[in-house]
Design a protein around this motif. Structure first.
Motif, PDB file in Angstrom:
ATOM      1  N   GLU A 194       0.823  -1.203   0.000  1.00 19.19           N
ATOM      2  CA  GLU A 194       0.000   0.000   0.000  1.00 19.19           C
ATOM      3  C   GLU A 194       0.861   1.260   0.000  1.00 19.19           C
ATOM      4  O   GLU A 194       0.508   2.262  -0.618  1.00 19.19           O
ATOM      5  N   GLN A 195       1.980   1.204   0.679  1.00 15.27           N
ATOM      6  CA  GLN A 195       2.895   2.343   0.653  1.00 15.27           C
ATOM      7  C   GLN A 195       3.478   2.529  -0.744  1.00 15.27           C
ATOM      8  O   GLN A 195       3.616   3.653  -1.226  1.00 15.27           O
ATOM      9  N   LEU A 196       3.818   1.407  -1.384  1.00 19.24           N
ATOM     10  CA  LEU A 196       4.355   1.483  -2.745  1.00 19.24           C
ATOM     11  C   LEU A 196       3.328   2.104  -3.683  1.00 19.24           C
ATOM     12  O   LEU A 196       3.672   2.956  -4.517  1.00 19.24           O
ATOM     13  N   LYS A 197       2.086   1.724  -3.562  1.00 17.54           N
ATOM     14  CA  LYS A 197       1.032   2.274  -4.412  1.00 17.54           C
ATOM     15  C   LYS A 197       0.852   3.774  -4.160  1.00 17.54           C
ATOM     16  O   LYS A 197       0.640   4.541  -5.107  1.00 17.54           O
ATOM     17  N   GLU A 198       0.947   4.184  -2.912  1.00 16.97           N
ATOM     18  CA  GLU A 198       0.841   5.607  -2.584  1.00 16.97           C
ATOM     19  C   GLU A 198       1.997   6.382  -3.222  1.00 16.97           C
ATOM     20  O   GLU A 198       1.813   7.489  -3.757  1.00 16.97           O
TER      21      GLU A 198
END
Length: 283
Positions: A194-198
């Motif tokens: 999810e951090q990567l997507k953000e």
């Protein structure tokens, strides 16, 4: 297409020297992409610099033998770049890097004019042409491999001029990724994905049409500002992972330039990568 697509690969090259095997292979991110574009059926050129040593001659000859246009390779006084490599459990482990004449590589006016005649330019974090991207990107799309160097200053400098951005998210880069993530003031998320997507959303808003993160054995994830895309890997026997990421980039770009959508181009990238990791060396 009636006309073959033409890709200009620009930047670093190096001799991948396998110390334990006493064997050497020509390579380097843009060089590899140029060779793989030819393998896929397109046309490509490589613009960069080699030394006037034996490795320089080997590099030029090897690239020419793959059908890549080498007319804009600069031969400079000094040594060709060398990367020392070992194989551990089928995976490549990079050792000492000797930059050689690449430290002095700069694009000339005639090089930029030549590059603009292609359908797309591809370079990367070690390509040393970030200052020329504003000029090139006005004429043709630019693909850029940021590798796993999330916190490198070149990321922010280059990203506004990039059409297709590629990052490699791996265990080695997690700490650097977190540093970059926090420095951007992004919201904390429950897990790394999810951090990567953000992060990808934030980067895509800075300029790229599409941003892709390769995840090793976990495939890849893509974002175009509207939709998310995922693709896994093509199961195959792994001999050497050298060139796997570059193969993905070449396959993806070849797909996009031939009219495939993002999802199908990610699959094309994975298929091309599966071919490369089935043999020793990048190509």
């Amino acid at each position: 297409m009636d006309r073959k697509i033409r890709v200009a690969a620009i930047g670093d090259n190096c001799i991948d020297y396998y110390d334990s095997l006493n064997e050497s292979y020509p390579g380097g991110n843009p060089v590899n992409v140029a060779v793989y574009i030819k393998r896929l059926g397109g046309e490509s050129s490589y613009t960069g610099a080699v030394g006037n040593d034996s490795f320089g001659k080997i590099m030029i000859s090897a690239i020419q033998n793959k059908g890549v246009d080498t007319s804009h390779i600069q031969v400079l006084d000094g040594k060709t770049a060398v990367t020392h490599v070992d194989i551990v459990d089928g995976d490549r482990v990079f050792g000492k890097y000797e930059e050689g004449v690449l430290a002095d590589f700069k694009l000339r006016e005639q090089d930029i004019s030549f590059i603009k005649k292609h359908d797309l330019a591809v370079t990367g974090i070690w390509g040393m042409i970030e200052d020329e991207l504003p000029l090139i990107s006005k004429e043709i799309p630019v693909a850029f491999d940021f590798a796993n160097k999330f916190a490198n200053p070149i990321v922010e400098k280059a990203i506004p001029y990039v059409t297709y951005a590629f990052f490699s998210f791996d265990e080695e880069s997690r700490n650097e990724f977190r540093q970059k993530y926090h420095s951007m003031g992004l919201k904390e998320k429950e897990n790394c994905t999810e951090q990567l997507k953000e992060f990808m959303k934030a980067m895509q808003q800075k300029g790229p049409k599409v941003i892709i993160a390769t995840l090793g054995k976990n495939g890849s994830i893509g974002y175009d500002g509207n939709s998310w895309y995922r693709f896994g890997i093509i199961e195959c026997k792994v001999v050497d992972t050298m060139g796997a990421g570059d193969s993905f980039i070449a396959g993806f770009l070849y797909g996009i330039l031939n009219g495939l959508n993002v999802q199908d181009s990610m699959e094309a990238g994975a298929q091309n990568s599966a071919v490369t990791i089935g043999y020793q060396g990048a190509w």
